[in-house]
Design a protein around this motif. Structure first.
Motif, PDB file in Angstrom:
ATOM      1  N   ASP A  55       0.842  -1.198   0.000  1.00 50.73           N
ATOM      2  CA  ASP A  55       0.000   0.000   0.000  1.00 50.73           C
ATOM      3  C   ASP A  55       0.876   1.246   0.000  1.00 50.73           C
ATOM      4  OD1 ASP A  55      -1.790   2.042   0.339  1.00 50.73           O
ATOM      5  OD2 ASP A  55      -2.723   1.220   2.140  1.00 50.73           O
ATOM      6  N   PRO A  56       1.087   1.872  -1.151  1.00 54.90           N
ATOM      7  CA  PRO A  56       1.965   3.043  -1.217  1.00 54.90           C
ATOM      8  C   PRO A  56       1.436   4.250  -0.442  1.00 54.90           C
ATOM      9  CG  PRO A  56       0.840   2.723  -3.306  1.00 54.90           C
ATOM     10  CD  PRO A  56       0.496   1.542  -2.440  1.00 54.90           C
ATOM     11  N   ALA A  57       0.158   4.243  -0.073  1.00 54.10           N
ATOM     12  CA  ALA A  57      -0.401   5.350   0.705  1.00 54.10           C
ATOM     13  C   ALA A  57       0.029   5.280   2.164  1.00 54.10           C
ATOM     14  CB  ALA A  57      -1.924   5.353   0.608  1.00 54.10           C
ATOM     15  N   GLU A  58       0.414   4.100   2.625  1.00 54.23           N
ATOM     16  CA  GLU A  58       0.885   3.957   3.997  1.00 54.23           C
ATOM     17  C   GLU A  58       2.331   4.391   4.064  1.00 54.23           C
ATOM     18  OE1 GLU A  58       0.468   0.484   6.326  1.00 54.23           O
ATOM     19  OE2 GLU A  58      -1.668   0.315   5.953  1.00 54.23           O
ATOM     20  N   ARG A  59       2.584   5.442   4.837  1.00 59.49           N
ATOM     21  CA  ARG A  59       3.931   6.002   4.942  1.00 59.49           C
ATOM     22  C   ARG A  59       4.207   6.346   6.395  1.00 59.49           C
ATOM     23  NH1 ARG A  59       5.027   9.782   0.855  1.00 59.49           N
ATOM     24  NH2 ARG A  59       7.168   9.094   1.031  1.00 59.49           N
ATOM     25  N   CYS A  60       5.434   6.248   6.803  1.00 59.89           N
ATOM     26  CA  CYS A  60       5.798   6.682   8.156  1.00 59.89           C
ATOM     27  C   CYS A  60       5.812   8.207   8.182  1.00 59.89           C
ATOM     28  CB  CYS A  60       7.162   6.115   8.554  1.00 59.89           C
ATOM     29  SG  CYS A  60       8.542   6.841   7.646  1.00 59.89           S
ATOM     30  N   TRP A  61       5.812   8.766   9.386  1.00 60.71           N
ATOM     31  CA  TRP A  61       5.743  10.224   9.469  1.00 60.71           C
ATOM     32  C   TRP A  61       7.010  10.887   8.946  1.00 60.71           C
ATOM     33  CZ3 TRP A  61       8.916  13.291  12.434  1.00 60.71           C
ATOM     34  CH2 TRP A  61       9.600  12.703  13.499  1.00 60.71           C
ATOM     35  N   HIS A  62       8.130  10.195   8.967  1.00 60.09           N
ATOM     36  CA  HIS A  62       9.370  10.775   8.450  1.00 60.09           C
ATOM     37  C   HIS A  62       9.261  11.005   6.940  1.00 60.09           C
ATOM     38  CE1 HIS A  62      10.381   7.976  11.836  1.00 60.09           C
ATOM     39  NE2 HIS A  62      10.759   9.134  12.339  1.00 60.09           N
ATOM     40  N   ALA A  63       8.740  10.009   6.217  1.00 57.77           N
ATOM     41  CA  ALA A  63       8.580  10.131   4.764  1.00 57.77           C
ATOM     42  C   ALA A  63       7.541  11.193   4.417  1.00 57.77           C
ATOM     43  CB  ALA A  63       8.196   8.781   4.156  1.00 57.77           C
ATOM     44  N   ILE A  64       6.477  11.262   5.199  1.00 60.40           N
ATOM     45  CA  ILE A  64       5.453  12.301   4.976  1.00 60.40           C
ATOM     46  C   ILE A  64       6.070  13.677   5.211  1.00 60.40           C
ATOM     47  CG2 ILE A  64       3.214  13.217   5.717  1.00 60.40           C
ATOM     48  CD1 ILE A  64       2.602  10.259   6.649  1.00 60.40           C
ATOM     49  N   ALA A  65       6.886  13.803   6.252  1.00 59.29           N
ATOM     50  CA  ALA A  65       7.534  15.085   6.556  1.00 59.29           C
ATOM     51  C   ALA A  65       8.406  15.551   5.397  1.00 59.29           C
ATOM     52  CB  ALA A  65       8.357  14.972   7.836  1.00 59.29           C
ATOM     53  N   VAL A  66       9.119  14.635   4.770  1.00 56.32           N
ATOM     54  CA  VAL A  66       9.950  15.005   3.616  1.00 56.32           C
ATOM     55  C   VAL A  66       9.066  15.510   2.485  1.00 56.32           C
ATOM     56  CG1 VAL A  66      11.521  14.121   1.835  1.00 56.32           C
ATOM     57  CG2 VAL A  66      11.872  13.493   4.248  1.00 56.32           C
ATOM     58  N   ASP A  67       7.956  14.833   2.221  1.00 58.10           N
ATOM     59  CA  ASP A  67       7.038  15.288   1.170  1.00 58.10           C
ATOM     60  C   ASP A  67       6.515  16.692   1.457  1.00 58.10           C
ATOM     61  OD1 ASP A  67       7.304  12.899  -0.172  1.00 58.10           O
ATOM     62  OD2 ASP A  67       5.318  12.139   0.354  1.00 58.10           O
ATOM     63  N   VAL A  68       6.104  16.929   2.702  1.00 59.28           N
ATOM     64  CA  VAL A  68       5.563  18.239   3.084  1.00 59.28           C
ATOM     65  C   VAL A  68       6.654  19.301   2.973  1.00 59.28           C
ATOM     66  CG1 VAL A  68       4.550  19.607   4.955  1.00 59.28           C
ATOM     67  CG2 VAL A  68       3.755  17.271   4.559  1.00 59.28           C
ATOM     68  N   ALA A  69       7.836  19.007   3.509  1.00 64.17           N
ATOM     69  CA  ALA A  69       8.935  19.977   3.460  1.00 64.17           C
ATOM     70  C   ALA A  69       9.339  20.292   2.021  1.00 64.17           C
ATOM     71  CB  ALA A  69      10.126  19.452   4.252  1.00 64.17           C
ATOM     72  N   ASP A  70       9.374  19.258   1.171  1.00 61.95           N
ATOM     73  CA  ASP A  70       9.691  19.498  -0.244  1.00 61.95           C
ATOM     74  C   ASP A  70       8.646  20.391  -0.896  1.00 61.95           C
ATOM     75  OD1 ASP A  70      12.123  18.153  -0.506  1.00 61.95           O
ATOM     76  OD2 ASP A  70      11.178  16.257  -1.094  1.00 61.95           O
ATOM     77  N   ALA A  71       7.377  20.119  -0.626  1.00 62.90           N
ATOM     78  CA  ALA A  71       6.289  20.906  -1.221  1.00 62.90           C
ATOM     79  C   ALA A  71       6.349  22.365  -0.769  1.00 62.90           C
ATOM     80  CB  ALA A  71       4.936  20.294  -0.859  1.00 62.90           C
ATOM     81  N   LEU A  72       6.786  22.584   0.459  1.00 67.54           N
ATOM     82  CA  LEU A  72       6.854  23.937   1.017  1.00 67.54           C
ATOM     83  C   LEU A  72       8.210  24.609   0.798  1.00 67.54           C
ATOM     84  CD1 LEU A  72       5.117  23.271   4.434  1.00 67.54           C
ATOM     85  CD2 LEU A  72       4.212  24.664   2.558  1.00 67.54           C
ATOM     86  N   ASP A  73       9.151  23.879   0.207  1.00 68.99           N
ATOM     87  CA  ASP A  73      10.529  24.349   0.100  1.00 68.99           C
ATOM     88  C   ASP A  73      11.057  24.706   1.488  1.00 68.99           C
ATOM     89  OD1 ASP A  73      12.891  24.846  -1.255  1.00 68.99           O
ATOM     90  OD2 ASP A  73      12.385  26.944  -1.660  1.00 68.99           O
ATOM     91  N   ALA A  74      10.808  23.799   2.435  1.00 69.18           N
ATOM     92  CA  ALA A  74      11.181  24.028   3.831  1.00 69.18           C
ATOM     93  C   ALA A  74      12.221  23.027   4.317  1.00 69.18           C
ATOM     94  CB  ALA A  74       9.928  23.956   4.712  1.00 69.18           C
ATOM     95  N   VAL A  75      12.977  22.464   3.379  1.00 70.21           N
ATOM     96  CA  VAL A  75      14.029  21.525   3.750  1.00 70.21           C
ATOM     97  C   VAL A  75      15.261  22.332   4.150  1.00 70.21           C
ATOM     98  CG1 VAL A  75      15.525  19.669   2.920  1.00 70.21           C
ATOM     99  CG2 VAL A  75      13.138  19.766   2.186  1.00 70.21           C
ATOM    100  N   ASP A  76      15.905  21.924   5.238  1.00 66.01           N
ATOM    101  CA  ASP A  76      17.133  22.551   5.716  1.00 66.01           C
ATOM    102  C   ASP A  76      18.299  21.896   4.973  1.00 66.01           C
ATOM    103  OD1 ASP A  76      19.074  23.847   7.175  1.00 66.01           O
ATOM    104  OD2 ASP A  76      18.736  22.696   9.012  1.00 66.01           O
TER     105      ASP A  76
END
Length: 115
Positions: free
Chosen positions: A81-102
């Motif tokens: 199930d590719p929709a099941e993701r740990c919070w670390h992977a979700i955080a990377v997606d969110v940070a990438d979308a927001l250009d908020a990666v350090d």
């Protein structure tokens, strides 16, 4: 406000993480979504030359190609199930979308030796 169907597209359009978008992330991912949003807000998503790392409360977790080396991803998620993701992977997606990666111009594999 209308509901958010695809939070990634909604972030791209809005250019920020709005309340409805955050609610959509939490609706889709539950507690993992909440933890991901917190990590991004606290600047705990770091990109090195070789890896993207999310700083957790007890360790740092390497996220690569959408996968993570944490115990949650290893033992609790359905690999079919590719929709099941740990919070670390979700955080990377969110940070990438927001250009908020350090960003760090160094190799994580070298930095990790000192941790």
């Amino acid at each position: 406000m209308e509901p958010v169907d695809d939070w990634r597209t909604a972030i791209e359009r809005a250019g920020e993480l709005t309340g409805p978008i955050a609610a959509a992330i939490v609706e889709e991912h539950g507690d993992r979504g909440k933890r991901a949003i917190e990590a991004v807000g606290e600047g705990r998503v770091k990109r090195y030359r070789d890896f993207t790392v999310v700083v957790g409360h007890e360790d740092e977790y390497v996220v690569e190609d959408g996968g993570c080396d944490c115990a949650d991803a290893t033992y609790n998620l359905d690999p079919e199930d590719p929709a099941e993701r740990c919070w670390h992977a979700i955080a990377v997606d969110v940070a990438d979308a927001l250009d908020a990666v350090d960003h760090h111009d160094m190799w994580y594999s070298e930095v990790r030796e000192f941790l």
